[in-house]
Scaffold this motif. Sequence first.
Motif, mmCIF file in Angstrom:
data_model
loop_
_atom_site.group_PDB
_atom_site.id
_atom_site.type_symbol
_atom_site.label_atom_id
_atom_site.label_comp_id
_atom_site.label_asym_id
_atom_site.label_seq_id
_atom_site.Cartn_x
_atom_site.Cartn_y
_atom_site.Cartn_z
ATOM 1 N N ARG A 1 77.621 56.260 -69.935
ATOM 2 C CA ARG A 1 77.679 56.151 -71.399
ATOM 3 C C ARG A 1 77.199 57.435 -72.060
ATOM 4 O O ARG A 1 77.815 57.935 -72.999
ATOM 5 N N SER B 1 81.358 50.315 -83.473
ATOM 6 C CA SER B 1 79.912 50.545 -83.489
ATOM 7 C C SER B 1 79.403 50.922 -82.098
ATOM 8 O O SER B 1 78.571 51.820 -81.945
ATOM 9 N N TYR B 2 79.934 50.256 -81.089
ATOM 10 C CA TYR B 2 79.555 50.583 -79.711
ATOM 11 C C TYR B 2 79.987 51.999 -79.342
ATOM 12 O O TYR B 2 79.280 52.718 -78.648
ATOM 13 N N HIS C 1 74.146 50.155 -84.824
ATOM 14 C CA HIS C 1 74.711 50.840 -83.663
ATOM 15 C C HIS C 1 74.565 49.923 -82.465
ATOM 16 O O HIS C 1 73.443 49.657 -82.038
ATOM 17 N N ILE C 2 75.675 49.453 -81.946
ATOM 18 C CA ILE C 2 75.592 48.540 -80.811
ATOM 19 C C ILE C 2 75.279 49.322 -79.540
ATOM 20 O O ILE C 2 75.954 50.292 -79.199
ATOM 21 N N TYR C 3 74.226 48.862 -78.885
ATOM 22 C CA TYR C 3 73.746 49.538 -77.696
ATOM 23 C C TYR C 3 74.455 48.979 -76.465
ATOM 24 O O TYR C 3 74.807 49.713 -75.556
#
Lengths: 157, 157
Positions: A103, A137-138, A42-44
């Motif tokens: 976000r 993923s982001y 999971h891209i943070y």
Amino acid sequence: MEKISVKKGVVLQRKGDINSRVYFVESGLLRSYTIDEKGKEHIYMFGPEGWLVADSCEPNAPCQLFIDAIEDTTINVVSKEDLLKEGPDINALLRRIDTMQTRIIMLMSSNAKERYEHFIKTYPNIIQRVPLKMVASYLGITPEALSRVRHEISQKN
Amino acid sequence: MEKISVKKGVVLQRKGDINSRVYFVESGLLRSYTIDEKGKEHIYMFGPEGWLVADSCEPNAPCQLFIDAIEDTTINVVSKEDLLKEGPDINALLRRIDTMQTRIIMLMSSNAKERYEHFIKTYPNIIQRVPLKMVASYLGITPEALSRVRHEISQKN
DNA sequence: CCCGTGCATTGATGTACATCAAGAAATGAA
DNA sequence: TTCATTTCTTGATGTACATCAATGCACGGG
């Protein structure tokens, strides 16, 4: 403050590491991400030039994130301790909190399509530089779902 | 720095307001939240005693969040400008970033049950003080889904 | 140049959670 | 207390997105 250059693919920090440094990206592109129990990434956050990339864990606590280079990248590295001594840039911190707030709100209230559209508006340059699966993923969706969202959008125009 | 007391239900800030103040909760409980286009509330954060509640928008920009009191609450109010002059508490900012990072990771990688279990571990005192539907809203799920998760957990014990 | 590997797409199917609706229980105001 | 309102639960159904699987491409290394 030490300047280093890393090749695409180099991992700067792993989940669980204690070493807590802060990376100022001078050129290139970093990313930070987790890997969950099912092995899924999971891209943070993406870190293009001008950005600061770091795990926000306490100094001396094991961190949550992996950080690696998506492109050949030049960065300035500082330890958190040194950064605290210098007095960090308050405005940068506030901007970061604002980004994260947006976000969180997106993740709670928007569907895949809205998240994607917000992303391309907010980070128009990132999308050209990373594979779509990283964008997915982001956004918190699968590459398949992103592909379908993009298809749907292109239909309408 | 002005101390005020508000009754349960009082709205301190609305989405779109310019007035950007920061609230230090002395006693009681605040919450910040958005309302999306479909009219649905999404709780962004709870603010029990000792916490700082604020919208992280730029000063003089319209803010994203509503803030109101869930309990009768006493707060210290400061304008962001004044806070910046005084020099804000860096460690508080870093802790907040850490909290948000964890939240983003949870939202991206965990299902309803895992999010709930994380919540009761992390905020054991909040859950006694707010209706479950607010917990659901914070977790990003519906009250119905939360009810089923709780039922499932109680079965297992 | 060829081949391997990673990436994107598409279709079929599965599932976690949302939505809708109704009823019971708790809460609060008069 | 009594009534109104909010909250919680439970069931039936819907849906957005995940998962699985197959295929076609692009790219980079030898």
